[in-house]
Each structure stands twice: as C-alpha cells, then as structure tokens.
Enzyme design. Structure first.
Site, mmCIF file in Angstrom:
data_model
loop_
_atom_site.group_PDB
_atom_site.id
_atom_site.type_symbol
_atom_site.label_atom_id
_atom_site.label_comp_id
_atom_site.label_asym_id
_atom_site.label_seq_id
_atom_site.Cartn_x
_atom_site.Cartn_y
_atom_site.Cartn_z
ATOM 1 C CG ASP A 72 -2.075 -0.917 1.150
ATOM 2 O OD1 ASP A 72 -2.058 -1.810 0.280
ATOM 3 O OD2 ASP A 72 -3.015 -0.768 1.949
ATOM 4 C CG HIS A 123 -4.758 2.760 -0.800
ATOM 5 N ND1 HIS A 123 -5.729 2.131 -0.046
ATOM 6 C CD2 HIS A 123 -3.747 3.038 0.074
ATOM 7 C CE1 HIS A 123 -5.327 2.027 1.196
ATOM 8 N NE2 HIS A 123 -4.130 2.578 1.310
ATOM 9 C CG HIS A 127 -3.960 6.888 3.187
ATOM 10 N ND1 HIS A 127 -4.276 6.618 4.492
ATOM 11 C CD2 HIS A 127 -3.357 5.766 2.719
ATOM 12 C CE1 HIS A 127 -3.869 5.403 4.805
ATOM 13 N NE2 HIS A 127 -3.321 4.860 3.736
ATOM 14 C CG HIS A 219 2.201 0.064 4.393
ATOM 15 N ND1 HIS A 219 1.911 -0.842 5.375
ATOM 16 C CD2 HIS A 219 1.123 0.890 4.301
ATOM 17 C CE1 HIS A 219 0.691 -0.580 5.867
ATOM 18 N NE2 HIS A 219 0.207 0.457 5.227
#
Length: 251
Positions: A72, A123, A127, A219
C-alpha cells in the site's frame, strides 16, 4: 516523501467486519482531487453494475497453500523499484494499492508494476481513514478521482481492486468501486509494518496471523520502508521454504 510523523496503517475495516485501529490518521499533503491540470481519463468504459462483486475480498483466487501479497501507499520513487526487484527475485506477485497523486507523480512505475505481472488497486486520493464518516459524494470523489489519476498515469491499465484507507469502507463506496470494475479489497494479515516495530516483529506477526487467511497487508510507500523491505525479504524466503505459492485475491 511522507514524514515519519505522518505514517498510518491501512489496517482494519470499517464496514460490517470492522477492525480499524482507533484514531488512525494520515496527514500527508496531497493535491486536491480533480484539480487543475488533470487530464480526462483514457481508460475503457466502466463495467456495468453487478459485473463485480461489491463484497470485500480477502480470499485467494487459487486453492491450496496460497499467499496474497498486497503493498500500500505507493508507488514510491525510492521504495517501489526495490520491492519490484525483490518480488522478481522470488517469482512472487503482489497487488499494489496506489494513491492517485503518487500514481500521477510516478507513471513509469505503474507500467513496471503491470508489466511484471502484478495488479493495480485504487487506494483513494487523500488516504482519508475517516472517509466512511463523510458524505457519499465525498467518498465517491475519493474513489473515482483516484481512479482517473491512475488511469491517466497507467495508460488505462486495468485496476482490479479498491482498498479503502484504514478499511474505511461503506456499502456505498463499495458499490461505486464495483460499478467501475474494482472489487473491494480487504486483508487477513496486518503486521502494522508502517509503525516500524522491527524487522523480526513484522516477520513474526505475518507468520502468526496467516492462520486467519492468505491476504497480507504491507507497505511500499508512505515513508521509510526499510523495515518492510527487509521483513518481506525474509518472508519470501520463508514462504518458499514452507511451500506457499503466490496468488491474487478474488476479483
């Protein structure tokens, strides 16, 4: 690059199976969605509603002893190339859950990701781990503005999934994603590598949590990912030794 103070997990889910860490925030400065200079998307027309399941995917598309790697908060100009090289060394595949502005800033990395056989995941733009508490119009913009940025940066490569930041899914945002061909993507394993708890701690958490299911959240962006990189290096060797094969989540 995002500073250490701005790091957050993508862990947890806010929809019907919520486990999102309390107080999770992400304060990195990001361009406003749909801002000036954003070219119209060049992706193919969206799939019709009902073509993609709006439920959250956590299982492998393959049976057997599978692991689904997901990374991510990239693409990151420093870290993503290193992760790509590491995955290639082990013949491993992953889903890269990319932020719209990061995709726009690193279009060549999106090409490298897809050309290496990995998959893309939307995504969001900012965020925002609290987006599930905000109006549906805002949630829709976060999903679709990011999709437009990724489409433009990737040349219209397929975006397989949508992962809400911090798992902040709602039924509405899941349906928006599904209506545009993106399966909502969750996880089973969250070692909180974004907190940089130590390489061995990350490795141990992944190994212990795999009993919950195959989809691992780590990540490749959002800050210094050295611990994440080293942990994945050890995990890939361990996966190989334990007879795991690399798969993708159901789409």
């Amino acid at each position: 690059m995002v500073t250490a103070a701005a790091l957050t997990s993508c862990g947890g889910t806010a929809d019907t199976s919520a486990n999102r860490p309390v107080g999770s925030t992400y304060q990195a400065a990001r361009p406003a969605p749909g801002g000036a200079g954003v070219e119209p998307p060049i992706a193919p027309p969206a799939k019709e509603s009902g073509k993609v399941d709006p439920s959250i995917s956590r299982h492998s598309q393959d049976g057997g002893k599978a692991v689904n790697l997901t990374l991510d908060d990239g693409p990151d100009a420093v870290w993503t190339p290193r992760f790509l090289e590491l995955l290639a060394k082990h013949g491993a595949k992953a889903v890269f859950c990319v932020l719209g502005p990061a995709a726009k800033a690193n279009p060549e990395l999106l090409g490298r990701i897809v050309d290496a056989g990995h998959r893309l995941c939307d995504h969001s733009v900012h965020h925002d781990t609290g987006m599930d508490k905000k109006p549906v119009d805002y949630q829709t913009r976060e999903v679709l503005d990011a999709k437009d940025m990724i489409d433009q940066a990737s040349g219209g490569r397929r975006i397989w999934y949508y992962r809400a930041p911090g798992g902040a899914f709602t039924p509405e945002s899941r349906q928006v994603a599904a209506d545009h061909g993106m399966r909502p993507l969750g996880w089973n394993v969250d070692p909180s590598d974004y907190q940089r708890p130590g390489v061995d701690t990350i490795v141990t958490r992944v190994q212990q949590q795999l009993t919950k299911g195959p989809t691992v959240l780590m990540h490749d962006g959002g800050g210094n990912r050295e611990q994440s990189f080293q942990a994945l290096e050890k995990l890939l060797t361990w996966f190989d030794e334990q007879g795991y094969h690399y798969s993708f989540p159901q789409s």
